[in-house]
Write a protein that holds these residues in place. Structure first.
Motif, PDB file in Angstrom:
ATOM      1  N   ARG A 100     -12.066  12.649  25.574  1.00  0.00           N
ATOM      2  CA  ARG A 100     -12.224  12.408  24.137  1.00  0.00           C
ATOM      3  C   ARG A 100     -11.704  13.568  23.276  1.00  0.00           C
ATOM      4  NH1 ARG A 100     -14.717   7.724  23.275  1.00  0.00           N
ATOM      5  NH2 ARG A 100     -16.051   6.863  24.912  1.00  0.00           N
ATOM      6  N   LEU A 101     -10.825  14.356  23.834  1.00  0.00           N
ATOM      7  CA  LEU A 101     -10.162  15.421  23.070  1.00  0.00           C
ATOM      8  C   LEU A 101      -8.837  14.850  22.540  1.00  0.00           C
ATOM      9  CD1 LEU A 101     -10.897  18.441  25.427  1.00  0.00           C
ATOM     10  CD2 LEU A 101     -12.130  17.727  23.364  1.00  0.00           C
ATOM     11  N   HIS A 102      -8.970  13.985  21.552  1.00  0.00           N
ATOM     12  CA  HIS A 102      -7.835  13.233  21.039  1.00  0.00           C
ATOM     13  C   HIS A 102      -6.914  14.119  20.198  1.00  0.00           C
ATOM     14  CE1 HIS A 102     -10.456  10.075  22.359  1.00  0.00           C
ATOM     15  NE2 HIS A 102     -11.300  10.250  21.351  1.00  0.00           N
ATOM     16  N   ASP A 103      -5.674  13.647  20.034  1.00  0.00           N
ATOM     17  CA  ASP A 103      -4.720  14.302  19.139  1.00  0.00           C
ATOM     18  C   ASP A 103      -4.686  13.539  17.828  1.00  0.00           C
ATOM     19  OD1 ASP A 103      -3.571  16.508  20.670  1.00  0.00           O
ATOM     20  OD2 ASP A 103      -2.792  14.945  21.996  1.00  0.00           O
ATOM     21  N   ARG A 104      -4.873  14.268  16.716  1.00  0.00           N
ATOM     22  CA  ARG A 104      -4.883  13.654  15.391  1.00  0.00           C
ATOM     23  C   ARG A 104      -4.068  14.515  14.431  1.00  0.00           C
ATOM     24  NH1 ARG A 104     -10.948  12.921  13.545  1.00  0.00           N
ATOM     25  NH2 ARG A 104      -9.895  11.838  11.825  1.00  0.00           N
ATOM     26  N   PHE A 105      -3.106  13.883  13.762  1.00  0.00           N
ATOM     27  CA  PHE A 105      -2.347  14.558  12.717  1.00  0.00           C
ATOM     28  C   PHE A 105      -2.412  13.705  11.455  1.00  0.00           C
ATOM     29  CE2 PHE A 105      -0.480  16.416  16.502  1.00  0.00           C
ATOM     30  CZ  PHE A 105      -0.332  17.753  16.146  1.00  0.00           C
ATOM     31  N   VAL A 106      -2.818  14.315  10.361  1.00  0.00           N
ATOM     32  CA  VAL A 106      -2.930  13.589   9.103  1.00  0.00           C
ATOM     33  C   VAL A 106      -1.905  14.124   8.105  1.00  0.00           C
ATOM     34  CG1 VAL A 106      -4.765  15.106   8.204  1.00  0.00           C
ATOM     35  CG2 VAL A 106      -4.490  12.793   7.276  1.00  0.00           C
ATOM     36  N   TRP A 107      -1.215  13.191   7.464  1.00  0.00           N
ATOM     37  CA  TRP A 107      -0.263  13.500   6.399  1.00  0.00           C
ATOM     38  C   TRP A 107      -0.937  13.138   5.081  1.00  0.00           C
ATOM     39  CZ3 TRP A 107       5.385  14.053   7.375  1.00  0.00           C
ATOM     40  CH2 TRP A 107       5.693  14.115   8.752  1.00  0.00           C
ATOM     41  N   ILE A 143       0.867  -1.179   0.000  1.00  0.00           N
ATOM     42  CA  ILE A 143       0.000   0.000   0.000  1.00  0.00           C
ATOM     43  C   ILE A 143       0.904   1.228   0.000  1.00  0.00           C
ATOM     44  CG2 ILE A 143      -1.838   1.259   1.155  1.00  0.00           C
ATOM     45  CD1 ILE A 143      -2.613  -1.323   2.565  1.00  0.00           C
ATOM     46  N   ALA A 144       0.842   2.004  -1.079  1.00  0.00           N
ATOM     47  CA  ALA A 144       1.583   3.261  -1.163  1.00  0.00           C
ATOM     48  C   ALA A 144       0.624   4.376  -0.750  1.00  0.00           C
ATOM     49  CB  ALA A 144       2.100   3.491  -2.583  1.00  0.00           C
ATOM     50  N   PRO A 145       0.712   4.854   0.485  1.00  0.00           N
ATOM     51  CA  PRO A 145      -0.325   5.739   1.013  1.00  0.00           C
ATOM     52  C   PRO A 145      -0.295   7.145   0.420  1.00  0.00           C
ATOM     53  CG  PRO A 145       1.435   5.480   2.608  1.00  0.00           C
ATOM     54  CD  PRO A 145       1.742   4.538   1.491  1.00  0.00           C
ATOM     55  N   VAL A 146      -1.489   7.666   0.227  1.00  0.00           N
ATOM     56  CA  VAL A 146      -1.657   9.091  -0.060  1.00  0.00           C
ATOM     57  C   VAL A 146      -2.151   9.806   1.191  1.00  0.00           C
ATOM     58  CG1 VAL A 146      -2.047   8.794  -2.534  1.00  0.00           C
ATOM     59  CG2 VAL A 146      -3.995   8.698  -0.956  1.00  0.00           C
ATOM     60  N   GLU A 147      -2.479   9.001   2.217  1.00  0.00           N
ATOM     61  CA  GLU A 147      -2.933   9.575   3.490  1.00  0.00           C
ATOM     62  C   GLU A 147      -2.506   8.655   4.633  1.00  0.00           C
ATOM     63  OE1 GLU A 147      -6.892  11.386   3.680  1.00  0.00           O
ATOM     64  OE2 GLU A 147      -7.275  10.096   5.422  1.00  0.00           O
ATOM     65  N   ILE A 148      -1.886   9.236   5.653  1.00  0.00           N
ATOM     66  CA  ILE A 148      -1.504   8.519   6.875  1.00  0.00           C
ATOM     67  C   ILE A 148      -1.954   9.369   8.056  1.00  0.00           C
ATOM     68  CG2 ILE A 148       0.369   7.519   8.227  1.00  0.00           C
ATOM     69  CD1 ILE A 148       2.053   7.418   5.706  1.00  0.00           C
ATOM     70  N   GLU A 149      -2.744   8.793   8.934  1.00  0.00           N
ATOM     71  CA  GLU A 149      -3.202   9.536  10.109  1.00  0.00           C
ATOM     72  C   GLU A 149      -2.693   8.888  11.387  1.00  0.00           C
ATOM     73  OE1 GLU A 149      -7.191  10.349  12.691  1.00  0.00           O
ATOM     74  OE2 GLU A 149      -7.449  10.414  10.510  1.00  0.00           O
TER      75      GLU A 149
END
Length: 208
Positions: A185-192, A171-177
């Protein structure tokens, strides 16, 4: 290359780094020290020819320089679905760390030396099982399966070669989170994110 889009200043600790594949490898290595069973277990999502989603657990075997690799029978349901629509999503969830890693992208087969080497590294029973199982096809009984294993064992001997119908998918990702649990529930999320075939990543913080 990476376009930080304002997120660089906030990405420290477990989110720090300029390469999402390196961060993913660090997270997996930490999970290997904390998860009781199968820290590399991942939910793999595909769609069939009619567009109906399908999901199952697989084992992630490599985080490469630009891809995530798992192995399977190409005639299995997931193998057939990825042949028709070579795109997939993958999720790794580490309960002990309260983290998850999400991946989406295009899929290609890994049928070369890397697949041969991984197949050769498996136990003999697993190698023979790959020959014996018509994965995802109807099976009359477990006795029938074990009879096929015995037949294959007699035919292939102690050093079976990799079946042509068995190998890897990359899988060659175009999106990685990268997701980490937060209080209340105030989670940390970073998406590439990046365009297919483009090395430039755009990084953003997401609302929980």
């Amino acid at each position: 290359m990476t376009d930080w889009n304002g997120a660089e200043m906030e990405r420290d600790g477990i989110f720090a780094g300029n390469n999402p594949f390196e961060i993913a490898r660090e997270w997996l290595a930490e999970a290997e020290r904390t998860e009781i069973n199968d820290p590399n277990a991942a939910a793999l999502a595909t769609v069939d020819a009619e567009g109906l989603p399908n999901v199952r657990m697989v084992l992630l075997k490599e985080i490469g320089e630009d891809s995530f690799v798992f192995y399977t029978n190409y005639t299995s349901a997931k193998g057939r679905e990825l042949t028709v629509n070579p795109r997939a999503a993958m999720l790794l969830h580490w309960k002990s760390l309260r983290r998850q890693l999400r991946i989406r992208g295009a899929v290609t087969r890994e049928e070369g030396p890397a697949a041969d080497a991984y197949y050769a590294s498996r136990s003999l029973g697993s190698r023979l099982g790959a020959w014996a199982s018509r994965q995802s096809q109807p099976l009359s009984s477990r006795a029938a399966l074990m009879a096929e294993v015995a037949k294959v064992t007699a035919q292939k001997g102690p050093n079976p070669s990799r079946p042509s119908f068995w190998g890897g998918f990359r899988i060659a990702p175009v999106e990685i989170e990268f997701w980490a649990d937060g209080a209340f529930r105030l989670h940390d999320r970073f998406v590439w994110r990046r365009q297919a075939g483009n090395e430039t990543w755009n990084v953003e913080r997401l609302n929980p």
